[in-house]
Every structure is written in C-alpha cells, then in structure tokens.
Design an enzyme around this catalytic site. Structure first.
Site, PDB file in Angstrom:
ATOM      1  N   ASP A 184       2.714 -17.877  88.932  1.00 21.63           N
ATOM      2  CA  ASP A 184       2.252 -18.626  90.110  1.00 21.63           C
ATOM      3  C   ASP A 184       1.557 -17.736  91.137  1.00 21.63           C
ATOM      4  OD1 ASP A 184       4.471 -17.258  90.841  1.00 21.63           O
ATOM      5  OD2 ASP A 184       5.448 -18.933  91.873  1.00 21.63           O
ATOM      6  N   HIS A 242     -17.893   3.141  82.356  1.00 19.44           N
ATOM      7  CA  HIS A 242     -17.105   2.272  83.238  1.00 19.44           C
ATOM      8  C   HIS A 242     -15.617   2.592  83.131  1.00 19.44           C
ATOM      9  CE1 HIS A 242     -20.435  -0.972  83.915  1.00 19.44           C
ATOM     10  NE2 HIS A 242     -20.640   0.143  84.583  1.00 19.44           N
ATOM     11  N   ASP A 274     -17.562   6.917  91.446  1.00 20.92           N
ATOM     12  CA  ASP A 274     -18.492   5.790  91.608  1.00 20.92           C
ATOM     13  C   ASP A 274     -17.732   4.709  92.343  1.00 20.92           C
ATOM     14  OD1 ASP A 274     -20.180   3.592  91.383  1.00 20.92           O
ATOM     15  OD2 ASP A 274     -20.645   3.913  89.258  1.00 20.92           O
ATOM     16  N   ASP A 283     -23.040   0.771  96.346  1.00 21.93           N
ATOM     17  CA  ASP A 283     -22.769   1.266  94.986  1.00 21.93           C
ATOM     18  C   ASP A 283     -23.219   2.726  94.948  1.00 21.93           C
ATOM     19  OD1 ASP A 283     -22.397   1.616  92.286  1.00 21.93           O
ATOM     20  OD2 ASP A 283     -23.975   0.222  91.654  1.00 21.93           O
ATOM     21  N   HIS A 331     -28.000   4.479  79.928  1.00 19.89           N
ATOM     22  CA  HIS A 331     -28.153   3.297  80.790  1.00 19.89           C
ATOM     23  C   HIS A 331     -29.465   3.394  81.547  1.00 19.89           C
ATOM     24  CE1 HIS A 331     -26.979   5.570  84.443  1.00 19.89           C
ATOM     25  NE2 HIS A 331     -26.018   6.118  83.726  1.00 19.89           N
ATOM     26  N   HIS A 376     -30.639  -0.981  89.175  1.00 18.73           N
ATOM     27  CA  HIS A 376     -30.416  -2.436  89.146  1.00 18.73           C
ATOM     28  C   HIS A 376     -30.565  -2.933  90.574  1.00 18.73           C
ATOM     29  CE1 HIS A 376     -26.294  -1.717  90.714  1.00 18.73           C
ATOM     30  NE2 HIS A 376     -26.174  -0.766  89.800  1.00 18.73           N
ATOM     31  N   HIS A 407     -24.462  -5.894  90.525  1.00 20.18           N
ATOM     32  CA  HIS A 407     -25.661  -6.010  89.681  1.00 20.18           C
ATOM     33  C   HIS A 407     -26.293  -7.322  90.110  1.00 20.18           C
ATOM     34  CE1 HIS A 407     -23.352  -3.358  86.602  1.00 20.18           C
ATOM     35  NE2 HIS A 407     -23.884  -2.649  87.567  1.00 20.18           N
ATOM     36  N   GLU A 452     -29.876   5.705  89.917  1.00 16.53           N
ATOM     37  CA  GLU A 452     -28.656   6.331  89.404  1.00 16.53           C
ATOM     38  C   GLU A 452     -28.800   6.961  88.020  1.00 16.53           C
ATOM     39  OE1 GLU A 452     -25.577   3.512  88.158  1.00 16.53           O
ATOM     40  OE2 GLU A 452     -26.732   1.897  89.050  1.00 16.53           O
ATOM     41  N   TYR A 479     -24.594  12.513  80.189  1.00 18.36           N
ATOM     42  CA  TYR A 479     -23.213  12.447  79.706  1.00 18.36           C
ATOM     43  C   TYR A 479     -23.172  13.089  78.327  1.00 18.36           C
ATOM     44  CZ  TYR A 479     -23.875   8.747  83.136  1.00 18.36           C
ATOM     45  OH  TYR A 479     -24.241   8.050  84.269  1.00 18.36           O
ATOM     46  N   ARG A 492     -23.405  11.729  87.232  1.00 25.00           N
ATOM     47  CA  ARG A 492     -24.289  10.661  87.702  1.00 25.00           C
ATOM     48  C   ARG A 492     -24.438  10.851  89.209  1.00 25.00           C
ATOM     49  NH1 ARG A 492     -22.087   6.691  85.453  1.00 25.00           N
ATOM     50  NH2 ARG A 492     -20.696   5.779  87.008  1.00 25.00           N
ATOM     51  N   GLU A 548     -25.922   8.519  92.355  1.00 23.43           N
ATOM     52  CA  GLU A 548     -26.376   7.143  92.604  1.00 23.43           C
ATOM     53  C   GLU A 548     -26.506   6.864  94.091  1.00 23.43           C
ATOM     54  OE1 GLU A 548     -23.633   4.053  91.266  1.00 23.43           O
ATOM     55  OE2 GLU A 548     -25.277   2.596  91.268  1.00 23.43           O
TER      56      GLU A 548
HETATM   57  N1  GLY Z   1     -20.812   0.838  89.625  1.00 17.67           N
HETATM   58  C1  GLY Z   1     -21.536   0.161  88.614  1.00 17.67           C
HETATM   59  C2  GLY Z   1     -22.909   0.647  88.535  1.00 17.67           C
HETATM   60  O1  GLY Z   1     -23.199   1.726  88.988  1.00 17.67           O
HETATM   61  O2  GLY Z   1     -23.789  -0.016  88.063  1.00 17.67           O
HETATM   62 MN    MN Z   2     -25.020   0.988  90.045  1.00 18.19          MN
HETATM   63 MN    MN Z   3     -22.158   2.670  90.544  1.00 20.80          MN
END
Ligand code: GLY
Ligand code: MN
Ligand code: MN
Length: 418
Positions: free
Chosen positions: A19, A222, A239, A250, A329, A333, A340, A363, A367, A385, A387
């Site tokens: 619940d 992720h 991140d 982000d 990647h 975005h 996103h 970003e 890796y 990374r 970003e």
């Molecule tokens: N934190 C998710 C991305 O960087 O797209």
């Molecule tokens: Mn991102």
């Molecule tokens: Mn990110």
C-alpha cells in the site's frame, strides 16, 4: 489545431509495494500546459470554443484531504490554474462526448494510463458512429506531440530561468562532491551528499537516478548501484542533475578519488575534454544537431589513434565506426522537463538545425572495458564522460553548467584544497 480538440491525461499513480506508492510525478505534457500537479486530472483544449481550456480534477474532499493533503479542487482549477471551466473528474464520461462532438479531429497520445487510453478509443468509436447520423465529429486521432513537443523544444524565458536554477544547484552539489570525495568511502555516500545538496537548495530532488561510478564502474553507462568502496587511484564518474520546477539539469564530471589524475587517466581525459570543447564550440544557430557530435567524434578518433588505442587512419576510423568500441553513445540529447527531452532530431532527411531557445547536452566520453585484452592493460577500466548543458542563443551558445570546472588544473585544485 484546425478546430480540433486535444485531451491530456495526468500520469497514473504507481504502487511501490503493497500500500506504498512511489512519489507522484505529473506527466510533463500536462504539467507544461497547466502546471496542475495532481493525479486523476484530465485537460481538454478546444481552441475557439466558449471554454478553450477545461480541467477535470479531483474535487475537494475533507475526509480524503486529512490523509493525503489539500487538493486544488474544481474551484482552484479555475481560480489558481486559470482553467475556463472545471469539473469533478467523475463527470468526464458524461461531458467528454459533448466536448468533442463537433471537432474534426481528436488530438490524443496514448500514455501509461492504459485504462484511460481505452476510454478515449471507446469515446472515439461512439463519436464515429454518431458522425454517420449527424455528419459532424472527429475523423481521426492525431498525436498532439507534433505541435506540443515543438513548443516544449523551444524554451521561453521562465523555462530558461528554471533550467539555469537547476543547473546552478547541480553545479553546487558537484562542487561539494568533488571537494569531499575520499578514498575508502562508498559511492552511495557521494550519492547521498549530492541528493542532499539538491534538496536543501530547493530542488525537487535528482532529475534521474544519480550515477556514482568509481573505477571500472565508470565504463557502465547507466550504472546506478552506487555500492562500491572507492579506492585511491580510481577515477570517479559522477553523473547527477537536479530537477527544479519540473526542469532538469544533467551534468557529468570525472575526477580522481585521490589528489591527482594518473598519467593514463590524464591522457584519456584530455582527449575527452578537447572533444567536449570542440563540440560546445560548434553549438550556434544554424549549425545542425549532428555537428557537435561530428566535432566530438573527430577529436576522439584523433586522440585514440595518437594514444595507440585505435589502429588505422582517421578516415578509416570514422567510416568504419571503430571508435564505437570506446564511445558507444551520442554526444547530445535535448534537455528540458524530461532529461532526454521531447523534440525531433531530424527534419526531412537531414539533421535538424539548431535555433535559439533549444537546450542540449554535450557529453562525449571514452570507456575502455575492464576486460578488453586488445588494449594495453594500463588503459583498461578507465571510463570518462564530461557533460554540460548548453542553451542555443541568438549569437551562439550559453553553457548553463559552467560553474563546475572541467580542466585538469581546476579539478586538481579543488581536490587539493585544504
Ligand atoms: N544522465 C543521463 C544522460 O546523461 O543522458
Ligand atoms: Mn545526458
Ligand atoms: Mn548525464
């Protein structure tokens, strides 16, 4: 909307266990249009009609409100949220057929509330039957996203202000994390610190589960376990971004758990930083969405070849995509109410031109899998990374997240501050 009528539904509530529910988060299309934060809400937009903006909402209910908090009610829906008309949610079934009977088209996107999706299909079916008798009524269902998501893609002044506040709070949290990270503490301690800074500075909380990835965990894009004990000599990839008034930041920074980057870490970091700077420099009105990505990839490829991580020529690496082993990647975005965010990336058969008001991330990353035996052991398990969040302006670009540095000198200065 050419006389059409649009229907937007609130996000459903979701049970976490037994619940206990997950914290409620409104659907972003409905939130963008109305600001209305409560579940069980339906918004009907009928431009040109006597009531262009109608809300169906949970009515005030003293008994329920004692348990779950005050509701805006029918009264608040008009007086606070500016609806032209408001009704209790239970009157939707009775009133909706009338609201759509003359509309030539219905705008509706099926959402996660599957029972509601079915209700709209049934409603449409009945309106279609009536059309045979009356000659009026919807001849199709269109996705409102084609109109609405274009609006959401271009941020207005209040939205940019919210995004800047989300970015600034996120930078403050990153700075504190960068200052206070210590070998032998756990990734989740940094997660707790960052989430605490978000909340105490007035953000709703994290806009997405914070990624606190030390050592080889940084090569998992992720990674959200955040359970490892960090070690001297690791890099930490953080991140994390806050949500403020429904808008996201982000940000990723990668820094040493100790005081300094190792030689290998530094070499790879400088490649990613050069790629990121080149990509940011490519953001300006009229450039295509793909251009920053192209600049980033060219720089990454050059760096990987120089360091001996990629064989062959620059052009071969680009044509064959061999760099994707280390960069799998995209560089960007859209960013907004969704991390996103909505908005199409391609128009016609080309990448979409950037224009003032758009916000995108930049970003790039590299890796090197921990088990990649094709590269020298010294590179294995390094993930980096960097970003930032960038607003396209009339004369170029504004980095919303510039308060947290990216250069090795600046990062090492923070790591070595007393
Ligand atoms: N934190 C998710 C991305 O960087 O797209
Ligand atoms: Mn991102
Ligand atoms: Mn990110």
């Amino acid at each position: 909307m050419d006389g059409g009528v649009a229907i937007f539904r609130a996000a459903p509530t979701a049970v976490r266990s037994h619940d206990v529910e997950y914290p409620y988060r409104q659907d972003n299309d409905l939130l963008y249009l109305t600001g209305f934060p409560e579940p069980e809400t339906t918004c009907v937009l009928a431009p040109g009609s006597p009531h262009p903006f109608t809300l169906f909402v949970r009515p005030r209910d003293r008994e329920r409100e004692v348990w779950t908090g005050v509701r805006a009610g029918v009264e608040g829906a008009t007086s606070v949220y500016g609806a032209d008309a408001a009704h209790p949610a239970e009157e939707l079934a009775e009133r909706l057929p009338k609201l759509i009977e003359h509309a030539p088209v219905l705008y509706f996107a099926p959402g996660r509330d599957t029972a509601f999706n079915q209700r709209i299909l049934d409603l449409y079916g009945r309106a279609r039957d009536n059309r045979a008798r009356t000659g009026a009524g919807p001849r199709g269902i269109l996705d409102p996203g084609a109109l609405l998501h274009e609006m959401r893609l271009f941020k207005g002044p209040e939205e940019i202000d919210a995004m800047q506040r989300a970015a600034t709070i996120s930078c403050e949290a990153h700075r504190r994390a960068m200052r206070e990270t210590r070998a032998d503490s756990f990734e989740y301690e940094i997660q707790a610190l960052v989430d605490y800074e978000f909340r105490r500075r007035g953000a709703t909380g994290p806009a997405y589960p914070s990624i606190v990835a030390s050592g080889a965990n940084a090569t998992i894009l992720h990674y959200v376990d955040n359970a490892r004990r960090m070690q001297e000599g690791d890099l930490l990839l953080l991140d994390a971004g806050a949500e403020v008034d429904g808008y996201c930041a982000d940000i990723t920074r990668t820094y040493p758990v100790g005081r300094r980057f190792s030689e290998r870490q530094r070499a790879l970091y400088e490649v990613v930083l050069r790629a990121q700077e080149a990509a940011i420099a490519a953001v300006r009105p009229g450039a295509s969405f793909d251009e920053p990505h192209q600049r980033a990839v060219e720089n990454l490829v050059d760096g990987l070849i120089t360091l001996g991580l990629l064989k062959g020529s620059h052009d071969e690496a680009l044509e064959q995509g061999t760099y994707r082993r280390f960069f799998m990647h995209r560089t960007s975005h859209w960013l907004g109410m969704d991390v996103h965010d909505v908005g199409v990336y391609h128009v016609g058969d080309g990448s979409r031109p950037l224009a003032p008001g758009m916000v995108l991330t930049i970003e790039p990353g590299l890796y090197v899998p921990a088990d990649d035996e094709s590269v020298d052991a010294g590179w294995r398990g390094i993930g980096i990374r960097i970003e930032d969040d960038v607003l396209v302006t009339d004369d170029g670009a504004r980095v919303l997240t510039a308060d947290i540095p990216t250069s090795i000198d600046d990062i090492e200065a923070i790591r070595n501050a007393p």
